[in-house]
Design a protein around this motif. Structure first.
Motif, mmCIF file in Angstrom:
data_model
loop_
_atom_site.group_PDB
_atom_site.id
_atom_site.type_symbol
_atom_site.label_atom_id
_atom_site.label_comp_id
_atom_site.label_asym_id
_atom_site.label_seq_id
_atom_site.Cartn_x
_atom_site.Cartn_y
_atom_site.Cartn_z
ATOM 1 N N LEU A 11 29.616 57.117 38.777
ATOM 2 C CA LEU A 11 29.583 58.519 39.191
ATOM 3 C C LEU A 11 29.797 58.594 40.692
ATOM 4 O O LEU A 11 29.123 57.887 41.457
ATOM 5 C CB LEU A 11 28.241 59.138 38.813
ATOM 6 C CG LEU A 11 27.967 60.556 39.292
ATOM 7 C CD1 LEU A 11 28.950 61.537 38.663
ATOM 8 C CD2 LEU A 11 26.527 60.950 38.972
ATOM 9 N N VAL A 12 30.709 59.433 41.107
ATOM 10 C CA VAL A 12 31.012 59.578 42.527
ATOM 11 C C VAL A 12 31.307 61.045 42.817
ATOM 12 O O VAL A 12 31.770 61.784 41.935
ATOM 13 C CB VAL A 12 32.208 58.675 42.919
ATOM 14 C CG1 VAL A 12 33.480 59.108 42.207
ATOM 15 C CG2 VAL A 12 32.403 58.637 44.419
ATOM 16 N N GLN A 13 31.024 61.459 44.027
ATOM 17 C CA GLN A 13 31.338 62.827 44.423
ATOM 18 C C GLN A 13 32.818 62.967 44.750
ATOM 19 O O GLN A 13 33.483 61.990 45.128
ATOM 20 C CB GLN A 13 30.503 63.231 45.636
ATOM 21 C CG GLN A 13 29.027 63.457 45.315
ATOM 22 C CD GLN A 13 28.274 64.046 46.492
ATOM 23 O OE1 GLN A 13 28.631 63.821 47.647
ATOM 24 N NE2 GLN A 13 27.224 64.799 46.206
ATOM 25 N N ALA A 14 33.309 64.185 44.617
ATOM 26 C CA ALA A 14 34.696 64.461 44.984
ATOM 27 C C ALA A 14 34.953 64.021 46.422
ATOM 28 O O ALA A 14 34.114 64.242 47.309
ATOM 29 C CB ALA A 14 34.999 65.936 44.823
ATOM 30 N N GLY A 15 36.103 63.378 46.617
ATOM 31 C CA GLY A 15 36.445 62.851 47.926
ATOM 32 C C GLY A 15 36.031 61.406 48.123
ATOM 33 O O GLY A 15 36.438 60.768 49.108
ATOM 34 N N GLY A 16 35.236 60.893 47.213
ATOM 35 C CA GLY A 16 34.762 59.522 47.318
ATOM 36 C C GLY A 16 35.755 58.513 46.784
ATOM 37 O O GLY A 16 36.871 58.859 46.389
ATOM 38 N N SER A 17 35.313 57.251 46.765
ATOM 39 C CA SER A 17 36.182 56.148 46.344
ATOM 40 C C SER A 17 35.463 55.252 45.345
ATOM 41 O O SER A 17 34.230 55.145 45.358
ATOM 42 C CB SER A 17 36.589 55.305 47.557
ATOM 43 O OG SER A 17 37.334 56.055 48.486
ATOM 44 N N LEU A 18 36.260 54.614 44.514
ATOM 45 C CA LEU A 18 35.778 53.584 43.603
ATOM 46 C C LEU A 18 36.860 52.518 43.497
ATOM 47 O O LEU A 18 38.050 52.820 43.649
ATOM 48 C CB LEU A 18 35.494 54.138 42.205
ATOM 49 C CG LEU A 18 34.228 54.950 41.961
ATOM 50 C CD1 LEU A 18 34.244 55.519 40.550
ATOM 51 C CD2 LEU A 18 32.982 54.121 42.188
ATOM 52 N N ARG A 19 36.439 51.291 43.206
ATOM 53 C CA ARG A 19 37.402 50.243 42.913
ATOM 54 C C ARG A 19 37.087 49.673 41.535
ATOM 55 O O ARG A 19 35.994 49.142 41.309
ATOM 56 C CB ARG A 19 37.378 49.125 43.946
ATOM 57 C CG ARG A 19 38.518 48.134 43.729
ATOM 58 C CD ARG A 19 38.598 47.056 44.774
ATOM 59 N NE ARG A 19 37.682 45.960 44.536
ATOM 60 C CZ ARG A 19 37.873 44.721 44.980
ATOM 61 N NH1 ARG A 19 38.959 44.433 45.671
ATOM 62 N NH2 ARG A 19 36.978 43.785 44.736
ATOM 63 N N LEU A 20 38.050 49.784 40.647
ATOM 64 C CA LEU A 20 37.919 49.225 39.317
ATOM 65 C C LEU A 20 38.491 47.816 39.290
ATOM 66 O O LEU A 20 39.478 47.532 39.980
ATOM 67 C CB LEU A 20 38.651 50.085 38.289
ATOM 68 C CG LEU A 20 38.264 51.560 38.225
ATOM 69 C CD1 LEU A 20 39.035 52.247 37.102
ATOM 70 C CD2 LEU A 20 36.778 51.741 38.047
ATOM 71 N N SER A 21 37.868 46.965 38.500
ATOM 72 C CA SER A 21 38.354 45.602 38.313
ATOM 73 C C SER A 21 38.609 45.348 36.832
ATOM 74 O O SER A 21 37.888 45.865 35.983
ATOM 75 C CB SER A 21 37.336 44.583 38.821
ATOM 76 O OG SER A 21 37.085 44.734 40.201
ATOM 77 N N CYS A 22 39.612 44.553 36.563
ATOM 78 C CA CYS A 22 39.934 44.158 35.195
ATOM 79 C C CYS A 22 40.069 42.638 35.200
ATOM 80 O O CYS A 22 41.045 42.110 35.733
ATOM 81 C CB CYS A 22 41.221 44.820 34.733
ATOM 82 S SG CYS A 22 41.858 44.204 33.160
ATOM 83 N N ALA A 23 39.074 41.973 34.611
ATOM 84 C CA ALA A 23 39.073 40.516 34.575
ATOM 85 C C ALA A 23 39.624 40.041 33.240
ATOM 86 O O ALA A 23 39.184 40.491 32.176
ATOM 87 C CB ALA A 23 37.655 39.999 34.782
ATOM 88 N N ALA A 24 40.588 39.125 33.315
ATOM 89 C CA ALA A 24 41.206 38.580 32.102
ATOM 90 C C ALA A 24 40.604 37.233 31.761
ATOM 91 O O ALA A 24 40.186 36.485 32.641
ATOM 92 C CB ALA A 24 42.706 38.446 32.311
ATOM 93 N N SER A 25 40.579 36.939 30.449
ATOM 94 C CA SER A 25 39.990 35.682 29.988
ATOM 95 C C SER A 25 40.896 34.494 30.244
ATOM 96 O O SER A 25 40.442 33.349 30.182
ATOM 97 C CB SER A 25 39.689 35.775 28.484
ATOM 98 O OG SER A 25 40.885 36.013 27.763
ATOM 99 N N GLY A 26 42.167 34.764 30.512
ATOM 100 C CA GLY A 26 43.102 33.690 30.782
ATOM 101 C C GLY A 26 44.028 34.068 31.912
ATOM 102 O O GLY A 26 43.848 35.085 32.569
ATOM 103 N N SER A 27 45.019 33.243 32.111
ATOM 104 C CA SER A 27 45.948 33.470 33.214
ATOM 105 C C SER A 27 46.751 34.746 33.015
ATOM 106 O O SER A 27 47.230 35.025 31.930
ATOM 107 C CB SER A 27 46.903 32.286 33.336
ATOM 108 O OG SER A 27 47.893 32.561 34.295
ATOM 109 N N ILE A 28 46.879 35.515 34.094
ATOM 110 C CA ILE A 28 47.713 36.712 34.040
ATOM 111 C C ILE A 28 49.041 36.498 34.754
ATOM 112 O O ILE A 28 49.844 37.420 34.843
ATOM 113 C CB ILE A 28 46.994 37.944 34.635
ATOM 114 C CG1 ILE A 28 46.738 37.754 36.142
ATOM 115 C CG2 ILE A 28 45.699 38.237 33.901
ATOM 116 C CD1 ILE A 28 46.297 39.030 36.823
#
Length: 121
Positions: A11-28
């Protein structure tokens, strides 16, 4: 195939920032395209951003100049940096991996389980 696990939502306020991560089980490194999609309640899942194995990127018009997708092949992780967030960015965000065969036919597509992003006004 690879298993994908997203993290970083919240949850973040308008104007804020987030960083999403996607971790893979193998080599990408050999994954042709990694992407972030989102699905708001009652709406279809749509592409937000994608990055090719060569580093080419593509963005939905609604997030251009606010979101940045990147990939770290050494960590088998894809990121989505989201700045200047708006209430309309509220959705479940999914990571997707697409791999093609050497004949450029589809080898596999993998999806993560999703992470909720909520932007309050």
């Amino acid at each position: 195939q690879v298993q994908l696990v997203e993290s970083g939502g919240g949850l973040v306020q308008a104007g804020g920032s987030l960083r999403l991560s996607c971790a893979a089980s193998g080599s990408i490194a050999s994954i042709n395209a990694m992407g972030w999609y989102r699905q708001a309640p009652g709406k279809q899942r749509i592409l937000v951003a994608a990055i090719s194995s060569g580093g080419n990127t593509d963005y939905a018009d609604s997030v251009k100049d606010r979101f940045t997708i990147s990939r770290d092949n050494a960590k088998n992780t894809v990121y989505l940096q989201m700045n200047s967030l708006k209430p309309e960015d509220t959705a479940v965000y999914y990571c997707r991996a697409e791999k093609l065969t050497t004949m450029l036919t589809l080898d596999f597509v993998s999806w993560g389980q999703g992470t909720q992003v909520t932007v309050s006004s």
